[in-house]
Design an enzyme around this catalytic site. Structure first.
Site, mmCIF file in Angstrom:
data_model
loop_
_atom_site.group_PDB
_atom_site.id
_atom_site.type_symbol
_atom_site.label_atom_id
_atom_site.label_comp_id
_atom_site.label_asym_id
_atom_site.label_seq_id
_atom_site.Cartn_x
_atom_site.Cartn_y
_atom_site.Cartn_z
ATOM 1 N N HIS A 20 0.822 -1.206 0.000
ATOM 2 C CA HIS A 20 0.000 0.000 0.000
ATOM 3 C C HIS A 20 0.863 1.265 0.000
ATOM 4 O O HIS A 20 0.384 2.341 -0.327
ATOM 5 C CB HIS A 20 -0.908 -0.023 1.224
ATOM 6 N N ASN A 66 -6.533 7.155 3.809
ATOM 7 C CA ASN A 66 -7.937 7.472 3.606
ATOM 8 C C ASN A 66 -8.253 8.963 3.607
ATOM 9 O O ASN A 66 -9.347 9.357 3.225
ATOM 10 C CB ASN A 66 -8.796 6.761 4.654
ATOM 11 N N ASP A 91 -0.875 2.214 -5.375
ATOM 12 C CA ASP A 91 -0.862 0.765 -5.561
ATOM 13 C C ASP A 91 -2.146 0.342 -6.268
ATOM 14 O O ASP A 91 -3.166 1.028 -6.177
ATOM 15 C CB ASP A 91 -0.747 0.053 -4.211
ATOM 16 N N ASN A 112 -9.488 3.849 -1.164
ATOM 17 C CA ASN A 112 -9.967 4.940 -0.310
ATOM 18 C C ASN A 112 -9.148 6.218 -0.437
ATOM 19 O O ASN A 112 -9.681 7.317 -0.302
ATOM 20 C CB ASN A 112 -10.032 4.485 1.147
#
Length: 185
Positions: A20, A66, A91, A112
């Protein structure tokens, strides 16, 4: 000519070498090559690279994935950079590991960080560089997968894949999105 290059990721040592965090990792590698340092500023670690007469503002949001849009919106406004001169490195589980794909716009695809950027910058019409992290996880294990470290085999190829992503960013800033897409996609 100014550009905002956004690497998405999460702050903290537990996230450092995870799938991530590929956006952070690509920008860290580039900063090391250019011998520039990131500094903690409002909502992000920031750095600046000069490339072929252009100023590239590199940011790694510290708002966690997020809420990445807060930092992105702030730096677009602060540096007065048009959204088409922004490139978000993220990613993507829909791409095979190491494959990169540039897109002029698109949906968040369940990501997100991208959703928040869309919400706070007024839509999905911004360029992004999607870095494939593969999809080697069981149903319901997506979050655990993207927050897990790269495998040994992936680590062996990571530097070459990050260098290709950096080359794509440089190309985006010099010859534009369309020609860069034709070359790298």
């Amino acid at each position: 000519m100014k550009y905002l290059i956004v690497g998405l990721g999460n702050i903290g040592p537990e996230y450092e070498i995870t799938r991530h965090n590929i956006g952070f990792l690509v920008l860290d590698r580039w900063a090391d090559e250019e011998e520039v340092k990131f500094e903690m500023n409002k909502l992000a670690y920031t750095s600046e690279v000069k490339y072929k007469g252009r100023t590239l503002h590199l940011i790694k949001p510290t708002t966690y994935m997020n809420l990445s849009g807060k930092a992105v919106n702030h730096y677009l406004q602060e540096h007065k950079i048009p959204k088409e001169n922004m490139l978000v490195i993220t990613d993507d589980i829909a791409l095979p590991y190491g494959k990169i794909r540039l897109k002029p716009k698109g949906s968040a695809g369940g990501h997100n960080g991208l959703k928040n950027i869309e919400q706070l910058t007024g839509g999905a019409n911004y360029p992004r560089l999607r870095f494939g992290v593969g999809d080697d996880f069981h149903k319901g294990q997506q979050v655990d997968y993207v927050l897990s470290p790269f495998s040994k085999a992936e680590m062996d190829e990571l530097v070459l894949n990050m260098d290709r992503a950096i080359d794509a960013v440089k190309s985006f800033c010099t010859i534009g999105l369309e020609r860069t897409m034709n070359h790298f996609n």
